[in-house]
Write a protein that holds these residues in place. Sequence first.
Motif, PDB file in Angstrom:
ATOM      1  N   TYR A 281       0.824  -1.206   0.000  1.00 45.85           N
ATOM      2  CA  TYR A 281       0.000   0.000   0.000  1.00 45.85           C
ATOM      3  C   TYR A 281       0.868   1.271   0.000  1.00 45.85           C
ATOM      4  O   TYR A 281       0.447   2.315  -0.499  1.00 45.85           O
ATOM      5  N   TYR A 282       2.038   1.172   0.592  1.00 43.45           N
ATOM      6  CA  TYR A 282       2.838   2.369   0.862  1.00 43.45           C
ATOM      7  C   TYR A 282       4.166   2.400   0.111  1.00 43.45           C
ATOM      8  O   TYR A 282       4.999   3.273   0.357  1.00 43.45           O
ATOM      9  N   ALA A 283       4.330   1.460  -0.819  1.00 44.85           N
ATOM     10  CA  ALA A 283       5.626   1.323  -1.501  1.00 44.85           C
ATOM     11  C   ALA A 283       6.077   2.606  -2.182  1.00 44.85           C
ATOM     12  O   ALA A 283       7.279   2.902  -2.246  1.00 44.85           O
ATOM     13  N   ASP A 284       5.133   3.400  -2.681  1.00 41.25           N
ATOM     14  CA  ASP A 284       5.512   4.621  -3.395  1.00 41.25           C
ATOM     15  C   ASP A 284       5.274   5.879  -2.577  1.00 41.25           C
ATOM     16  O   ASP A 284       5.280   6.991  -3.106  1.00 41.25           O
ATOM     17  N   ASN A 285       5.071   5.708  -1.264  1.00 37.11           N
ATOM     18  CA  ASN A 285       4.889   6.865  -0.380  1.00 37.11           C
ATOM     19  C   ASN A 285       6.187   7.066   0.397  1.00 37.11           C
ATOM     20  O   ASN A 285       6.424   6.448   1.432  1.00 37.11           O
ATOM     21  N   ALA A 286       7.030   7.945  -0.122  1.00 40.74           N
ATOM     22  CA  ALA A 286       8.374   8.117   0.435  1.00 40.74           C
ATOM     23  C   ALA A 286       8.350   8.579   1.882  1.00 40.74           C
ATOM     24  O   ALA A 286       9.207   8.185   2.688  1.00 40.74           O
ATOM     25  N   VAL A 287       7.389   9.414   2.238  1.00 40.76           N
ATOM     26  CA  VAL A 287       7.322   9.941   3.603  1.00 40.76           C
ATOM     27  C   VAL A 287       7.032   8.827   4.604  1.00 40.76           C
ATOM     28  O   VAL A 287       7.693   8.712   5.643  1.00 40.76           O
ATOM     29  N   LEU A 288       6.039   7.990   4.295  1.00 40.10           N
ATOM     30  CA  LEU A 288       5.697   6.904   5.211  1.00 40.10           C
ATOM     31  C   LEU A 288       6.816   5.871   5.290  1.00 40.10           C
ATOM     32  O   LEU A 288       7.147   5.383   6.372  1.00 40.10           O
ATOM     33  N   VAL A 289       7.398   5.538   4.152  1.00 36.05           N
ATOM     34  CA  VAL A 289       8.479   4.546   4.136  1.00 36.05           C
ATOM     35  C   VAL A 289       9.691   5.043   4.919  1.00 36.05           C
ATOM     36  O   VAL A 289      10.260   4.317   5.740  1.00 36.05           O
ATOM     37  N   SER A 290      10.087   6.279   4.694  1.00 35.64           N
ATOM     38  CA  SER A 290      11.266   6.811   5.383  1.00 35.64           C
ATOM     39  C   SER A 290      11.013   6.961   6.886  1.00 35.64           C
ATOM     40  O   SER A 290      11.926   6.757   7.693  1.00 35.64           O
ATOM     41  N   SER A 291       9.791   7.311   7.277  1.00 33.35           N
ATOM     42  CA  SER A 291       9.464   7.427   8.702  1.00 33.35           C
ATOM     43  C   SER A 291       9.525   6.060   9.371  1.00 33.35           C
ATOM     44  O   SER A 291      10.052   5.920  10.487  1.00 33.35           O
ATOM     45  N   TYR A 292       8.985   5.065   8.688  1.00 36.20           N
ATOM     46  CA  TYR A 292       9.054   3.697   9.213  1.00 36.20           C
ATOM     47  C   TYR A 292      10.504   3.254   9.375  1.00 36.20           C
ATOM     48  O   TYR A 292      10.894   2.724  10.428  1.00 36.20           O
ATOM     49  N   GLU A 293      11.317   3.455   8.351  1.00 34.23           N
ATOM     50  CA  GLU A 293      12.717   3.025   8.402  1.00 34.23           C
ATOM     51  C   GLU A 293      13.485   3.741   9.499  1.00 34.23           C
ATOM     52  O   GLU A 293      14.333   3.136  10.170  1.00 34.23           O
ATOM     53  N   PHE A 294      13.195   5.017   9.706  1.00 35.80           N
ATOM     54  CA  PHE A 294      13.859   5.792  10.753  1.00 35.80           C
ATOM     55  C   PHE A 294      13.575   5.190  12.136  1.00 35.80           C
ATOM     56  O   PHE A 294      14.495   4.965  12.935  1.00 35.80           O
ATOM     57  N   VAL A 295      12.312   4.910  12.407  1.00 38.36           N
ATOM     58  CA  VAL A 295      11.949   4.357  13.714  1.00 38.36           C
ATOM     59  C   VAL A 295      12.462   2.933  13.859  1.00 38.36           C
ATOM     60  O   VAL A 295      12.985   2.556  14.916  1.00 38.36           O
ATOM     61  N   LYS A 296      12.359   2.141  12.795  1.00 35.69           N
ATOM     62  CA  LYS A 296      12.799   0.741  12.864  1.00 35.69           C
ATOM     63  C   LYS A 296      14.295   0.652  13.146  1.00 35.69           C
ATOM     64  O   LYS A 296      14.750  -0.170  13.970  1.00 35.69           O
ATOM     65  N   LYS A 297      15.095   1.465  12.501  1.00 39.02           N
ATOM     66  CA  LYS A 297      16.544   1.461  12.755  1.00 39.02           C
ATOM     67  C   LYS A 297      16.853   1.870  14.189  1.00 39.02           C
ATOM     68  O   LYS A 297      17.775   1.331  14.812  1.00 39.02           O
ATOM     69  N   THR A 298      16.083   2.810  14.713  1.00 36.56           N
ATOM     70  CA  THR A 298      16.283   3.243  16.094  1.00 36.56           C
ATOM     71  C   THR A 298      15.933   2.120  17.067  1.00 36.56           C
ATOM     72  O   THR A 298      16.659   1.877  18.037  1.00 36.56           O
ATOM     73  N   ILE A 299      14.827   1.431  16.812  1.00 35.82           N
ATOM     74  CA  ILE A 299      14.428   0.310  17.668  1.00 35.82           C
ATOM     75  C   ILE A 299      15.506  -0.766  17.682  1.00 35.82           C
ATOM     76  O   ILE A 299      15.909  -1.255  18.751  1.00 35.82           O
ATOM     77  N   ASP A 300      15.992  -1.135  16.510  1.00 37.29           N
ATOM     78  CA  ASP A 300      17.004  -2.188  16.412  1.00 37.29           C
ATOM     79  C   ASP A 300      18.287  -1.789  17.129  1.00 37.29           C
ATOM     80  O   ASP A 300      18.919  -2.617  17.801  1.00 37.29           O
ATOM     81  N   PHE A 301      18.671  -0.524  16.998  1.00 37.94           N
ATOM     82  CA  PHE A 301      19.907  -0.057  17.632  1.00 37.94           C
ATOM     83  C   PHE A 301      19.754  -0.052  19.152  1.00 37.94           C
ATOM     84  O   PHE A 301      20.677  -0.459  19.887  1.00 37.94           O
ATOM     85  N   LEU A 302      18.610   0.395  19.648  1.00 39.44           N
ATOM     86  CA  LEU A 302      18.361   0.402  21.087  1.00 39.44           C
ATOM     87  C   LEU A 302      18.382  -1.014  21.652  1.00 39.44           C
ATOM     88  O   LEU A 302      18.972  -1.279  22.704  1.00 39.44           O
ATOM     89  N   ASP A 303      17.725  -1.914  20.946  1.00 39.87           N
ATOM     90  CA  ASP A 303      17.639  -3.296  21.414  1.00 39.87           C
ATOM     91  C   ASP A 303      19.017  -3.973  21.442  1.00 39.87           C
ATOM     92  O   ASP A 303      19.325  -4.733  22.350  1.00 39.87           O
ATOM     93  N   THR A 304      19.845  -3.655  20.470  1.00 40.29           N
ATOM     94  CA  THR A 304      21.169  -4.297  20.360  1.00 40.29           C
ATOM     95  C   THR A 304      22.207  -3.633  21.253  1.00 40.29           C
ATOM     96  O   THR A 304      23.020  -4.322  21.895  1.00 40.29           O
ATOM     97  N   ASN A 305      22.168  -2.314  21.331  1.00 35.61           N
ATOM     98  CA  ASN A 305      23.245  -1.580  22.000  1.00 35.61           C
ATOM     99  C   ASN A 305      22.870  -0.971  23.343  1.00 35.61           C
ATOM    100  O   ASN A 305      23.781  -0.619  24.122  1.00 35.61           O
ATOM    101  N   GLY A 306      21.582  -0.822  23.604  1.00 38.36           N
ATOM    102  CA  GLY A 306      21.181  -0.174  24.844  1.00 38.36           C
ATOM    103  C   GLY A 306      21.562   1.289  24.853  1.00 38.36           C
ATOM    104  O   GLY A 306      21.785   1.902  23.815  1.00 38.36           O
ATOM    105  N   ILE A 307      21.653   1.853  26.043  1.00 42.30           N
ATOM    106  CA  ILE A 307      21.992   3.272  26.194  1.00 42.30           C
ATOM    107  C   ILE A 307      23.479   3.411  26.558  1.00 42.30           C
ATOM    108  O   ILE A 307      23.961   2.750  27.459  1.00 42.30           O
TER     109      ILE A 307
END
Length: 307
Positions: A281-307
């Motif tokens: 549904y969102y493959a061509d919606n750059a704003v939604l895709v980039s927002s998702y990727e931004f949060v997902k990368k942050t989640i993965d980094f927090l989970d792996t590295n902590g604070i």
Amino acid sequence: MEDRRKKLSIPGQIAHMRSKGIKFECMSEADAKRFLNDNNYYFKLKAYCKNYDKNAKGEYRNVDFAYLVDLSTIDMHLRKFIMKTSLDVEHFLKVKLLRDFLLDGSEDGYTIVDEFFTSHPAVKTEVIEKGKSSYCSDMIDHYQENFAIWNIIEVLSFGHFAMLYSWFYCKHPSRDSMSNMLLPIKSLRNAAAHNNCLINKMGAPYKVEITPNMTVNTYVSRIPGISPKTRQKKMVNPVLHDFIVLLYTFEAVVTSKKTKEMAYTELKDLFEARILRHSEYYADNAVLVSSYEFVKKTIDFLDTNGI
């Protein structure tokens, strides 16, 4: 009076959406009518159209009714996660506050509450009023003239607790105080608690500009794959910013391994399964895709590295 719009029946709402370019291909009009009648309402659903551009005629580009339904469902899951995580953060902030209070030999527990109430009389008034009808009425009635820090935190709203928390660490500075995180968390929690749409303006500018939290912004700068330009752009979106602040604070203050495991399991299920269920549904919606990727990368980094 010129801004008042005509009441629309559900068929009228469907017709109005069609006039704005919204399609009914992935979900039929009949199913859309049932959804609007039983599951959600037009004003709230149409808010997600703000994530899409319009053409010269004022019609939305590449929007199907099903996209709006999916976004509203994702938003609902996100709000539930925010509420649960905010409660966890509140609990562990109280644990930290009382732990630091016990280690400070200069505080008796009563003086700081008296000083806080003297500086914020409206807070004490609200607590006393709450005692007339809330589940905390017995406690408030018993302690109202003799509150100590260890019992007042049980009856304060999150916003007032945040004020007391900041008051304590202003008197007793600590490098690991979370005082500067509390306003964004409060704002996000309130929005979720009041069922406000959260992901309806991922790209559109907000009227109120925010200054990103310096600590969290610096942390995000360490995440591989997030460019300075992307970070600068995403961290001025209030929802993205406040959500990242919530996740950062959760990672920083929660000391229960089980609580963290459960939260990350739920978070990954949301971001790796539910949100991606209709990724086409969102493959061509750059704003939604980039927002998702931004949060997902942050989640993965927090989970792996902590604070």
